[in-house]
Design a protein around this motif. Structure first.
Motif, PDB file in Angstrom:
ATOM      1  N   ASP A  16      35.699  37.542  26.821  1.00 34.20           N
ATOM      2  CA  ASP A  16      35.380  37.271  28.221  1.00 34.20           C
ATOM      3  C   ASP A  16      33.858  37.205  28.361  1.00 34.20           C
ATOM      4  O   ASP A  16      33.119  37.563  27.440  1.00 34.20           O
ATOM      5  CB  ASP A  16      35.975  38.399  29.079  1.00 34.20           C
ATOM      6  CG  ASP A  16      36.049  38.042  30.568  1.00 34.20           C
ATOM      7  OD1 ASP A  16      35.495  37.002  30.977  1.00 34.20           O
ATOM      8  OD2 ASP A  16      36.661  38.829  31.321  1.00 34.20           O
ATOM      9  N   HIS A  17      33.404  36.774  29.517  1.00 36.41           N
ATOM     10  CA  HIS A  17      31.967  36.696  29.834  1.00 36.41           C
ATOM     11  C   HIS A  17      31.212  35.830  28.828  1.00 36.41           C
ATOM     12  O   HIS A  17      30.086  36.152  28.445  1.00 36.41           O
ATOM     13  CB  HIS A  17      31.354  38.107  29.927  1.00 36.41           C
ATOM     14  CG  HIS A  17      32.121  39.034  30.822  1.00 36.41           C
ATOM     15  ND1 HIS A  17      32.865  40.080  30.339  1.00 36.41           N
ATOM     16  CD2 HIS A  17      32.301  39.040  32.156  1.00 36.41           C
ATOM     17  CE1 HIS A  17      33.461  40.712  31.343  1.00 36.41           C
ATOM     18  NE2 HIS A  17      33.144  40.096  32.460  1.00 36.41           N
ATOM     19  N   LYS A  55      31.434  31.462  33.999  1.00 36.80           N
ATOM     20  CA  LYS A  55      31.664  31.913  32.630  1.00 36.80           C
ATOM     21  C   LYS A  55      32.864  31.189  32.050  1.00 36.80           C
ATOM     22  O   LYS A  55      33.619  30.529  32.779  1.00 36.80           O
ATOM     23  CB  LYS A  55      31.920  33.426  32.609  1.00 36.80           C
ATOM     24  CG  LYS A  55      33.241  33.794  33.309  1.00 36.80           C
ATOM     25  CD  LYS A  55      33.569  35.263  33.201  1.00 36.80           C
ATOM     26  CE  LYS A  55      34.888  35.569  33.921  1.00 36.80           C
ATOM     27  NZ  LYS A  55      35.267  36.976  33.850  1.00 36.80           N
TER      28      LYS A  55
HETATM   29 MG   LIG Z   1      36.640  41.004  34.766  1.00 34.10          MG
END
Ligand SMILES: [Mg+2]
Ligand SMILES: Nc1ncnc2c1ncn2[C@@H]1O[C@H](COP(=O)(O)OP(=O)(O)OP(=O)(O)O)[C@@H](O)[C@H]1O
Ligand SMILES: [Zn+2]
Length: 152
Positions: A16-17, A55
């Motif tokens: 993620d990110h 993102k």
């Molecule tokens: Mg989150």
């Protein structure tokens, strides 16, 4: 509100990110084409993020990442977090971080470097500067600040 942008996975890894637009490079690092045929790979591009603005997210079933892959992701997507999912729960979550030495991940761009001469010498870089990241080949001292095309 808690939301999942894609189908939950039972076992696997969530990255993620990831900086906006970098998910496809992350997929290349993961070598998802080598996964078994029952494993789903979900990719979300251009997702709203309070921390990053926008993102990307990658979720891979039935894969946990080797240290080499984590290091490559740290180079390309330094804001990424990696969560290990087991039995549908987040068992471990961490940010990627750049180690002091990066071995076997990138090839040296210097054609005269000993690591490009068929010798049994693994490429190795140390971190010359952290922000923005610049690496230095420990054999020929060539500085490198673009990594995508040098990934092994
Ligand atoms: Mg989150
Ligand atoms: N079963 C699951 N299948 C797929 N993805 C999951 C699953 N459980 C959690 N995730 C994802 O794993 C990541 C980490 O989960 P967590 O619940 O810690 O996220 P979070 O609360 O959004 O935290 P943060 O965004 O600050 O890392 C998130 O991207 C989340 O969407
Ligand atoms: Zn070199």
């Amino acid at each position: 509100m808690r939301e999942l942008k894609v189908t939950p996975i039972k076992n696997g890894t969530v990255i993620d990110h990831i900086g906006n637009g970098l998910a496809l490079e992350v997929l290349r690092i993961l070598e998802v084409h080598e996964l078994d045929k029952d494993s789903t790979v979900s990719v979300a591009l251009h997702v709203r993020s309070s921390k990053l603005g926008w993102k990307d997210i990658v979720k891979v079933e039935n894969m946990e990442l080797s240290p080499r892959k984590v290091n490559a992701i740290a180079l390309i997507a330094p804001t990424a977090t990696i969560s290990i999912i087991r039995d549908s729960k987040v068992r471990e979550k961490r940010s990627v971080s750049l180690p002091d030495r990066i071995a076997g991940v990138l090839r040296c761009p210097n054609p005269n470097c000993i690591t490009n001469h068929g010798e049994p010498v693994e490429s190795e870089f140390d971190v010359y500067r952290r922000r923005p990241v610049t690496l230095r080949c420990i054999y020929c001292e060539r500085l490198v600040d673009e990594f995508l095309k040098l990934l092994r």
